[in-house]
Design a protein around this motif. Sequence first.
Motif, mmCIF file in Angstrom:
data_model
loop_
_atom_site.group_PDB
_atom_site.id
_atom_site.type_symbol
_atom_site.label_atom_id
_atom_site.label_comp_id
_atom_site.label_asym_id
_atom_site.label_seq_id
_atom_site.Cartn_x
_atom_site.Cartn_y
_atom_site.Cartn_z
ATOM 1 N N LYS A 1 -1.976 49.259 71.121
ATOM 2 C CA LYS A 1 -2.648 47.967 71.058
ATOM 3 C C LYS A 1 -2.562 47.408 69.638
ATOM 4 C CE LYS A 1 -5.897 48.882 74.828
ATOM 5 N NZ LYS A 1 -7.325 48.893 75.243
ATOM 6 N N SER A 2 -2.268 46.115 69.554
ATOM 7 C CA SER A 2 -2.068 45.522 68.235
ATOM 8 C C SER A 2 -2.552 44.077 68.220
ATOM 9 C CB SER A 2 -0.588 45.600 67.834
ATOM 10 O OG SER A 2 0.237 44.944 68.790
ATOM 11 N N SER A 3 -2.710 43.545 67.007
ATOM 12 C CA SER A 3 -3.123 42.153 66.850
ATOM 13 C C SER A 3 -2.533 41.591 65.567
ATOM 14 C CB SER A 3 -4.651 42.029 66.825
ATOM 15 O OG SER A 3 -5.200 42.609 65.655
ATOM 16 N N VAL A 4 -2.318 40.281 65.570
ATOM 17 C CA VAL A 4 -1.860 39.550 64.387
ATOM 18 C C VAL A 4 -2.696 38.286 64.297
ATOM 19 C CG1 VAL A 4 0.067 38.467 63.187
ATOM 20 C CG2 VAL A 4 0.505 40.398 64.739
ATOM 21 N N SER A 5 -3.498 38.167 63.250
ATOM 22 C CA SER A 5 -4.370 37.004 63.144
ATOM 23 C C SER A 5 -4.787 36.802 61.699
ATOM 24 C CB SER A 5 -5.624 37.201 64.014
ATOM 25 O OG SER A 5 -6.524 36.131 63.858
ATOM 26 N N TRP A 6 -4.698 35.549 61.230
ATOM 27 C CA TRP A 6 -5.258 35.271 59.910
ATOM 28 C C TRP A 6 -6.775 35.392 59.967
ATOM 29 C CZ3 TRP A 6 -3.722 34.718 54.981
ATOM 30 C CH2 TRP A 6 -4.686 34.286 54.071
ATOM 31 N N LEU A 7 -7.382 34.804 60.982
ATOM 32 C CA LEU A 7 -8.840 34.817 61.101
ATOM 33 C C LEU A 7 -9.326 36.126 61.730
ATOM 34 C CD1 LEU A 7 -9.411 31.197 62.459
ATOM 35 C CD2 LEU A 7 -9.806 32.006 60.126
ATOM 36 N N PRO A 8 -10.480 36.612 61.304
ATOM 37 C CA PRO A 8 -11.043 37.824 61.910
ATOM 38 C C PRO A 8 -11.827 37.502 63.180
ATOM 39 C CG PRO A 8 -12.400 37.143 60.068
ATOM 40 C CD PRO A 8 -11.252 36.177 60.119
ATOM 41 N N ASP A 9 -11.197 36.724 64.078
ATOM 42 C CA ASP A 9 -11.837 36.390 65.350
ATOM 43 C C ASP A 9 -11.250 37.196 66.496
ATOM 44 O OD1 ASP A 9 -9.394 35.142 65.278
ATOM 45 O OD2 ASP A 9 -10.127 33.153 65.859
ATOM 46 N N VAL A 10 -10.563 38.285 66.160
ATOM 47 C CA VAL A 10 -10.125 39.287 67.129
ATOM 48 C C VAL A 10 -10.709 40.630 66.669
ATOM 49 C CG1 VAL A 10 -7.997 38.039 67.640
ATOM 50 C CG2 VAL A 10 -7.988 39.823 65.902
ATOM 51 N N PRO A 11 -10.924 41.575 67.591
ATOM 52 C CA PRO A 11 -11.538 42.857 67.213
ATOM 53 C C PRO A 11 -10.529 43.799 66.555
ATOM 54 C CG PRO A 11 -11.116 42.812 69.550
ATOM 55 C CD PRO A 11 -10.752 41.452 69.052
ATOM 56 N N PHE A 12 -10.121 43.453 65.345
ATOM 57 C CA PHE A 12 -8.997 44.134 64.703
ATOM 58 C C PHE A 12 -9.294 45.592 64.369
ATOM 59 C CE2 PHE A 12 -11.596 42.209 61.446
ATOM 60 C CZ PHE A 12 -11.675 43.169 60.461
#
Length: 552
Positions: free
Chosen positions: A206-217
């Motif tokens: 599982k992975s994520s790419v986001s400037w904002l911390p609005d995903v459960p990184f």
Amino acid sequence: MTRDRKRVDGQWALGEREPLNANEQFKQAEDPLLVRERIEKTYAREGFASIPPDDLRGRFRWWGLYTQRRPGIDGGRTATLAPEELDDEYFMLRVRVDGGGLNVAQLREIAALSTEFARDTADITDRQNIQFHWIRVEDVPEIWRRLEAVGLSTTEACGDCPRVILGSPVAGVSADEVLDGTPAIREITERFIGDPSLSNLPRKFKSSVSWLPDVPFQIHDLSFLGAEHPELGPGFDLWVGGGLSTNPRLADRAGAWVPLSEVAEVWAGVAGLFRDYGYRRLRNRARLKFLVADWGVQRFREVLEQEYLGRRLADGPAPVLPASPVDHIGVHKQRDGLHYVGAAPVVGRVSGTRLAALADAAEAHGSDRLRLTPYQKVLVLDVADPEPLVRRLESLDLRVDASPWRRATMACTGLEYCKLAIVETKARAAELVAELERRLGDQRADITINLNGCPNACARTQVADIGLKGQLITGPDGSQAEGFQVHLGGALSLSQEDEAALGRKPRGVKVLADDLPDFVENLVRNYRADRADESETFTQWLTRAEDSQLTP
């Protein structure tokens, strides 16, 4: 780190290629992605009975397919029945929505497939997916054809492979965003999803790419989070080794800064490292978090740099984090002067009929872009005059002016469809939201409530203010009944004055499902009455609350 070399963990990089469990055996026998041809040419024609077990409960997952729970089997029998006794002859099907982005044509097709093939079922998941139920294997090829015609797929939506990549629901439009991570998500999906070299990982990735911390990184195997380098400019901070389930662990900062142009390369490097060094002996120790915990993040970074990237990554600063997670519900201004409108169904449960109406509403108000959030919500982007759209969404029971209980409650699939579940969750959560709105309508509180039907934490039980893990407990009459073990004080995306935290399990705090509204109401009222002032958060209050204030 020292390690007993007599124990073989199935690490390919050490030459340990012997498959050490049944899952590793069927993956070694054949690339699971190849099952698609059999689905299209054989199983869709010959029906459910023609599907052998390794395909049915194994390789099908690589194409987003899980058998549903057979109706009428209570949670007490979940762990006692053989798989074939739990299987219904229908499937859950996940549609990948990497980054959460949909256009109106895609949403309309999803809605049509739901009404035609899935008995009008559709759930927005906390992975930014859409999930159908009641799918027949005979209909799968046609569903794939129509999804792929609008640029969607179910490729690797499940299985030991790269799952959907999370992204900010407001990427590209938020005034607070410095760098849009969408191009990296697009590059990763185009280059690596469906790539046979990464289709046999030790477990899910599982992975994520986001400037904002609005995903459960913090709960991902790999996350890229926006950070401003003092010399190199905007880029992404690298986090590795997160994951929940029965052995929860929050991700570590690797201390590395990655420019947007190199995110896909680093993503592939981490996935390759996991493939080669991940543990394949025991399924419950096969996630990347166990390798990171054993190695330490510094060694992990060194191996990544030396063996997979061939260069050193730049050291980077920690990201700036908000005081609490951001859910985007309501009307908000975009950087271009237009608006986005965030709406909340109850715990992600929608339907094909409602999604079709949502597509009509978005188009009628000038939008061709929608986003799913990692909190089971939906946004409509690019709206010039939001008020008429707000009224339309509210008429669909997609609440823009949502209560704190609706906007902050999530639930997994639960006993209704899931073969792992012990208790019902979606209906319980809907009842809980309705009761809290009725009882605590005047109590404004930022308290997250996550319900999970089993210990696997698909609804992120351990990182909610109030996490509820389904289990059977003894009722007043001595019989077993549906209930929940309570986790309190979990948190993500906290400012650097605090820390992200896993919820604690107060000793003996369990609650019958029927008593859940009473329990949560009492807990909230105790917090509101006893907090030092309005600035004291629920999590802060929990650190000093008496046990008597936490018990049912």
